[in-house]
Structure formats: C-alpha cells, structure tokens
Enzyme design. Structure first.
Site, PDB file in Angstrom:
ATOM      1  N   GLU A  61       0.806  -1.216   0.000  1.00 54.86           N
ATOM      2  CA  GLU A  61       0.000   0.000   0.000  1.00 54.86           C
ATOM      3  C   GLU A  61       0.842   1.271   0.000  1.00 54.86           C
ATOM      4  OE1 GLU A  61      -0.326  -2.497   2.209  1.00 54.86           O
ATOM      5  OE2 GLU A  61      -2.208  -3.457   1.639  1.00 54.86           O
ATOM      6  N   PHE A  86      -5.985   0.145   5.564  1.00 53.63           N
ATOM      7  CA  PHE A  86      -4.734   0.156   4.797  1.00 53.63           C
ATOM      8  C   PHE A  86      -4.631   1.392   3.907  1.00 53.63           C
ATOM      9  CE2 PHE A  86      -6.043  -4.523   4.850  1.00 53.63           C
ATOM     10  CZ  PHE A  86      -5.607  -4.678   6.156  1.00 53.63           C
ATOM     11  N   HIS A 112     -14.691  -0.922   3.514  1.00 56.93           N
ATOM     12  CA  HIS A 112     -14.705  -1.714   4.747  1.00 56.93           C
ATOM     13  C   HIS A 112     -14.374  -0.865   5.971  1.00 56.93           C
ATOM     14  CE1 HIS A 112     -14.757  -4.736   1.663  1.00 56.93           C
ATOM     15  NE2 HIS A 112     -14.752  -5.741   2.518  1.00 56.93           N
ATOM     16  N   ASP A 120     -14.538  -9.767  10.444  1.00 59.99           N
ATOM     17  CA  ASP A 120     -13.072  -9.734  10.398  1.00 59.99           C
ATOM     18  C   ASP A 120     -12.457  -9.139  11.663  1.00 59.99           C
ATOM     19  OD1 ASP A 120     -12.700 -11.051   8.040  1.00 59.99           O
ATOM     20  OD2 ASP A 120     -12.365  -9.269   6.817  1.00 59.99           O
TER      21      ASP A 120
END
Lengths: 317, 283
Positions: A61, A86, A112, A120
């Site tokens: 990233e 991220f 997300h 998660d």
C-alpha cells in the site's frame, strides 16, 4: 414509519465500483490502482473495461500511494483502492508527504470502514481514519450515505482537482438517496425538516438517523436530519442554520468520537453558537468480530442510541 | 562518450555548486552539506548534459525528462543546480531555510519553487513517485526518461523495495534510478548501522539492470548514463549504483558521516571556500 423509503439494500463499495466505471468512461485520464483487493473493492468492472488503465500493485500500500502521487504528474487522475485501514493508518506518512503536502490529485478510496466490516474484527475495523485524514491540509474527506450517493460521489471527485479521501463500507445497507442525484462536494444535505433537535449523520449512520427520527416523531419530537457526506470542508453554514432553529443537536458516525465528524461540528458550535450537543460514535475502544447491526448496537451506534442522545440533548436546552 | 562534452565546463559548474552548498548551509547554520557535496557531479551531469529538460518549468513535464530526489535532505545541491540551470534566480539561494522561502529545508511544492514536482524528506518515497510518473509517461506515449536519486541508507526503508518490485513486474523500463552509494548514514557507516549488502545482487534479484559507476567522476558518470539510456526501454528498469564520497571537494568533510547534517563555522567556511574555485560568481 420512516419519512424516507428505501428501495433495496446494496453495499456502498458497489456504488464506488459503479461510479469508478462511469468516471473511467467519462474521462480517459482516470486510472485505478488496487492492492490485491479488486473483488472486495468492486473494481473488476473498471479493470475489465480499461485493462490498460488498471494497475495491480500487490500487497504494497505504501508504494501504491507513492505511485498514485507520481502518476498525477503528466495529468492522470489516480483512484487507489484498498480497505480503509490500509488506506490511511498504514500509509499515513506517504499520504501526508507525497499526496497532501504535495497537493496531488489522488483519490484515496477506502472500503470496509468502521464496525460494519463485521466478522473480520478490530484489526480491520478502522475507527480513526476520518480523524487522520481531516487533519491533513489540502485533504477533502467524504463519507457518502448509500450506494447511489457513493456512486455519485465517486464520479464527482474525478471532476474535482485535489486530494480526496472517500470512505465507504462493506455491508448491504438501505438505498434511499435518489438514483442519479448530483453529488455536491461540501454541501450538507437536509433530508428531513424538524424543529426540536438536529441529527447530523454521516455514512451508514444516516439511515440509522432516518429510523431514529421516525421513533422520535411517534413520541412527539420533531427532528431535523442532515446528511453530512462531506466531513471536510464542513458545511458550517448549514450546521449553524439548523441549530439556530432547533437549539440542540446530535452527531452520529461510525467512527471514534475523538477526531470524528462530531468533533468538527462541536468546534464550529463552540465558536459560533454553543448549543447542547450529544455524540453517537465509538467511545475510545476497538471493535470486535460480529454481525454489523449487532456491533452497532453493542458499541452505542444503534438507532435507540440516537433516540436517547436526541432526548438528552433536548433536556439540556 | 560524446565528443561534445566539455568536462572542464562541468567541473567549473561543480566547483561553483559546491561553493553554493557550503555558503547556503553556513548562512543558516543548518542543512546537509555531506551528501550534497558527494552528489554534485551527479546533479551537474544530469542538468547540464544528460537530461532533456526545460528551465521554463512545467510541473507536468510533458515531452521532457523528469527528475526526482528521494533523499530530500540533499536539497542544497538540488537548489544550487536548479538555480545555476536557470530555473530561478541564483540570488534566491540566499533565502535557503529562511522564513517565507521557496527553498524549504526539504524540497516542497507548496511554495512553488520551479523544478520541484513532489515533496521529499521523509525517506523511501521517491522511487514510488518516480515509477508512477514513468508509468504515466508510458500511458501518454511520452518517450522521455524519468530519473531519481536515493540515498544508500534510505534503502533500509521497505517502500523502496515495494517500488522496485512493481517497476520490474510492470516493466516500467523508462526509469533510470541512482543510488548515492557513499556508505554513510547519520549514525555511522551503513554496514554498521544496518547492512544493506549485496546491493548489486539485491537489485538484480528484483529484476533491474544494474550499472556501477564512479559518482565523483564526470566522464565515468556520463558514460554510465549513456549506457543506461541504451539499456532502458527494453522491458527492465535501470539502476545506477553510484559510488560517491560524502563531503567530496572539501578535505575536512570528505569521507565521514559527521558532516551529514552539520554546518561549517566561520573558519571552516573560509577553509572550504579556499578549496573551491569561484567560477560562475557567488550568489
């Protein structure tokens, strides 16, 4: 009965994917970069339509942010895609130096976000991203309310020159903003008129606010619901106009209370018109695994919590 | 090598750039003379011979070679080279690191200094920007090269290797990157602080063509860039592993990490200037 109706439930990340495809069709300079999450970010349609303008960067990233900054030199409009965690915390310094300080025309598209990521768990449920991004000079921060608005926002930021953080999410969520409604960056959106209190909500919490308004109305309380899809620059004029009428407010967001939308609103109010205000958000804790709606309830972001917050704010008037 | 190269002229320019560097750093008693002095031949080679560039600065740089500095702390050598190339008035070097200057401590775009396309200073980010810009050139059908310089200590940053992997994988072959291979970093010798060897083997393993050069020798450097250009655009990016001496040109600074970020005092300035001929006129 809610005053607004939803047609179906769709994920905001799919709105991003649809908007990215449209932006790509409209402007040949739009390019997309993804860090091994093409399916999760719904970037497949763009990749299939414009394979020469799609860049798989792998699980890297930091490099993705730097590449995107570099790609603007020569006129490209890069959209980066990965999870919100991220897209921000992992790469903060890259964004700060190569994108924000250098004022590069990069669109950081972050999926997300928040608790509604769900199962998660806390490693991926970032609740600090809005704070990090709104602190950066030159950065615009946008958090749309539903699928249609995310699609429209994605297309709108392609036409805007400057760095943007676009935050959206994973779960299927009510679609209630009209299809093809134009997205105006920086313009608060009054969804429901009211006189006793204002709810300023962003992202997934906008629909929660719409549901809370219906409950409050049944109790005889008139609530104004305003969608703050652009957290920075903040539409202070609309905020002050609303509280001048209602005299109190609640901020509702899927984010830490510290550093979030509510904090920005409070800053505006304290300088201009300090009215009673309550905060619906995560209070200095990490999340955990679970189903999105259950998590919202456990961490104080349920519809009931908004109702209680409005009642508390009104009592303090 | 090309017969048109006037090595003497390049050396004269380098001498003046070195004077600028020590005078700029001395004037504000801050800045980074060591790496700047070590990279002087590199900057002068690029701007006065190797690159196709236009000092009427176009931030997007269409149709010209682009240049990035990843180790932004060597800003003095960049600023001097840009000024001596006509990007902005030489007199402006006098504002280095002072309030309101366009010549920030580390290079930045915010104040609009001609020649700077992205901020640097926080290490490890320049190769990514360079590769991104090179990718855009390929998309635009622009045949120019994109150059970048990195420090060797900087290669301890993981992002450099992410970018290296990307450039090779995506065949971004219009990149000519250089490493300032002086073996020094702030806390001491690179091999003692955090060993990075074998650099040649590492870059080759990452899919790059690696050339080795003597970074304080104009003829060697220019030959290396000619070779780099001839090997580029064939599917692989090119790395110039460039041996330099930190502090080159000033006898009491050369070869030591101690002058990484320390300014000379008045007597040291006088000593340094006595070793560097004023060829183009001080600012």
């Amino acid at each position: 009965m809610t005053k607004l109706k939803y047609t179906e439930k769709k994920d905001t990340r799919s709105g991003f994917g649809a908007g990215l495809l449209e932006a790509g069709k409209k402007n040949k300079d739009v390019v997309a970069l993804c860090a091994d999450l093409t399916g999760s970010l719904k970037m497949n349609a763009f990749e299939n339509e414009f394979p020469e303008r799609f860049f798989q960067v792998g699980i890297a990233e930091a490099n993705m942010m730097g590449l995107a900054a570099g790609m603007t030199i020569g006129g490209k409009i890069p959209f980066t895609g990965t999870f919100a965690n991220f897209s921000t915390g992992r790469v903060y310094d890259q964004i700060r130096q190569s994108i924000a300080y250098s004022d590069k025309n990069v669109k950081i598209c972050a999926s997300h976000a928040g608790l509604t990521l769900g199962e998660d768990g806390a490693t991926h449920q970032i609740l600090e991203d809005v704070g990090m991004m709104k602190m950066l000079p030159n950065m615009t921060v946008i958090c749309p309310a539903d699928y249609n608005q995310t699609k429209a926002a994605t297309m709108a930021i392609a036409d805007y020159d400057g760095p943007v953080y676009l935050r959206f999410g994973r779960p299927k969520w009510p679609v209630f903003i009209p299809e093809n409604e134009k997205f105006e960056i920086g313009k608060a959106q009054k969804l429901i008129e009211g006189s006793d209190a204002t709810i300023f909500a962003t992202g997934h919490m906008v629909w929660q606010a719409v549901e809370a308004e219906a409950i409050l109305e049944s109790k005889g309380i008139s609530v104004e619901v305003i969608n703050i899809h652009t957290i920075k620059p903040l539409d202070t004029e609309a905020i002050l106009a609303s509280v001048a009428k209602t005299g109190c407010c609640v901020a509702a967001e899927e984010h830490q209370i510290a550093g979030g939308l509510g904090e920005s609103i409070a800053q505006t109010l304290i300088q201009n018109n300090p009215v009673p205000m309550e905060f619906v958000g995560v209070n200095d804790s990490f999340g955990e695994s679970g189903k999105p709606v259950e998590l919202l309830a456990k961490y104080g972001l349920g519809v009931e919590h908004i109702v209680q917050a409005v009642e508390s704010a009104i009592k303090r008037k | 090598m090309s017969n048109q190269v006037n090595i003497q002229a390049l050396q004269n320019t380098a001498s003046q750039v070195r004077r600028d560097i020590v005078r700029m750093v001395h004037a504000v008693q801050s800045g980074h003379p060591g790496g700047s002095l070590g990279c002087t031949e590199y900057f002068v080679s690029l701007y006065f011979h190797v690159m196709n560039h236009n000092n009427k600065f176009n931030p997007n740089g269409e149709g010209e070679d682009l240049f990035f500095v990843s180790n932004g702390h060597i800003s003095p050598v960049w600023y001097s080279t840009l000024a001596r190339s006509g990007y902005f008035p030489v007199k402006e070097l006098d504002t280095f690191r002072k309030m309101g200057t366009r010549l920030q401590g580390h290079p930045a775009t915010e104040e609009g200094l001609p020649g700077i396309r992205i901020a640097s200073g926080s290490l490890g980010q320049g190769l990514s920007a360079c590769v991104g810009a090179a990718q855009t050139k390929k998309l635009n059908g622009d045949d120019s090269f994109v150059y970048v310089i990195m420090g060797d200590g900087e290669l301890q940053e993981g992002q450099v290797w992410e970018a290296a992997m990307y450039a090779a994988h995506h065949k971004v072959d219009n990149v000519i990157a250089s490493v300032d291979y002086n073996g020094r970093q702030i806390d001491g010798d690179v091999q003692d602080v955090m060993g990075i060897e074998s650099l040649k083997a590492k870059w080759e393993a990452f899919g790059w063509i690696v050339l080795e050069s003597e970074g304080n020798d104009f003829e060697n450097l220019i030959n290396t860039f000619e070779k780099a250009k001839s090997l580029a655009k064939q599917g692989r990016p090119v790395l110039n592993l460039m041996k330099t001496e930190m502090g080159q040109g000033v006898d009491f600074m050369v070869g030591s990490h101690k002058w990484h970020g320390v300014a000379p005092n008045d007597a040291q300035l006088e000593d340094a200037l006595s070793q560097l001929e004023e060829t183009l006129g001080d600012y």
